[in-house]
Write a protein that holds these residues in place. Structure first.
Motif, PDB file in Angstrom:
ATOM      1  N   ASN A 183       0.848  -1.190   0.000  1.00  0.00           N
ATOM      2  CA  ASN A 183       0.000   0.000   0.000  1.00  0.00           C
ATOM      3  C   ASN A 183       0.887   1.244   0.000  1.00  0.00           C
ATOM      4  N   SER A 195      -3.967   7.819  -1.247  1.00  0.00           N
ATOM      5  CA  SER A 195      -3.469   6.486  -0.905  1.00  0.00           C
ATOM      6  C   SER A 195      -3.874   5.471  -1.964  1.00  0.00           C
ATOM      7  N   GLN A 211      -4.666   1.378  -1.647  1.00  0.00           N
ATOM      8  CA  GLN A 211      -4.817   0.364  -0.616  1.00  0.00           C
ATOM      9  C   GLN A 211      -5.403  -0.928  -1.183  1.00  0.00           C
TER      10      GLN A 211
END
Length: 221
Positions: free
Chosen positions: A184, A198, A200
């Protein structure tokens, strides 16, 4: 970990449908073909026209904008006009509804010493942690997920019309019981730990990209 106030989220989704063309596009794109999402162009004016904090979500099958309609303590409820739901806790995706073609992430339990609670900007290089996840697919519960954090050099990212100098933190995750191995990525404000962007891995088949379109920590009740 299976408790979710679905009625509140669905009511908010219905309200969002009539907000503006951006939310309508969200509905269309998050129902995209399996071959991949159409790119969704988002403008600052469209974001400003909606009173809720917003994020842009990319999944293997669609791309769209979600609005934060509720917050309880550190748990945030984000919904799309197509009734897809994503729950975030300190920037970590802890549950999804309607996003995974092969099954969603049903829940996540983190330790009190979670690095996400501390703020990833404070996590030392090589720090190890553990959390536990539940999966819809296979009805697997309490799956141990081990992680190791690696700090990367500062980067500059662009969100809408602004540039941000951010710290990138990589999280190497490993859940041997289900054969899940991935990395991640989190782009973090180096001053306060706020995760602006992000990537993930939620399940073996569901990977998402999350971009915060509004950086303020506004609470919606």
């Amino acid at each position: 970990m299976r408790t979710l106030n679905v009625s509140v989220c669905l009511m908010a989704a219905l309200l969002l449908c009539g907000c503006n063309p951006l939310m309508t596009a969200t509905l269309t794109n998050l129902k995209g073909a399996v071959s991949g999402p159409d790119e969704l162009d988002v403008t600052p004016a469209q974001v400003a026209a909606i009173r809720y904090p917003q994020l842009k979500l990319t999944t293997p099958s669609g791309e769209g904008v979600l609005a934060m309609v509720r917050q309880r303590d550190d748990l945030q409820y984000w919904v799309a006009s197509g009734k897809q739901v994503l729950l975030l806790r300190d920037g970590l995706a802890v549950r999804s509804v309607g996003l995974g073609l092969e099954g969603d992430l049903d829940g996540t339990r983190v330790a009190d010493t979670s690095p996400f609670k501390q703020g990833l900007h404070r996590v030392p290089d090589g720090y190890s942690s553990q959390r536990w996840i539940d999966l819809y697919h296979g009805y697997e519960t309490g799956v141990a997920l081990n992680s190791r954090f690696v700090r990367q050099p500062m980067e500059t990212i662009r969100i809408l019309d602004k540039e941000y100098a951010v710290l990138r933190v990589d999280e190497q995750i490993d859940a041997p019981a289900i054969g899940l191995h991935a990395t991640n990525h989190y782009w973090v404000d180096p001053d306060n730990g706020f995760i602006l962007q992000s990537e993930q891995q939620l399940t073996k088949r569901l990977r998402v990209k999350i971009v915060r379109l509004t950086s303020e920590r506004e609470v919606v009740r």
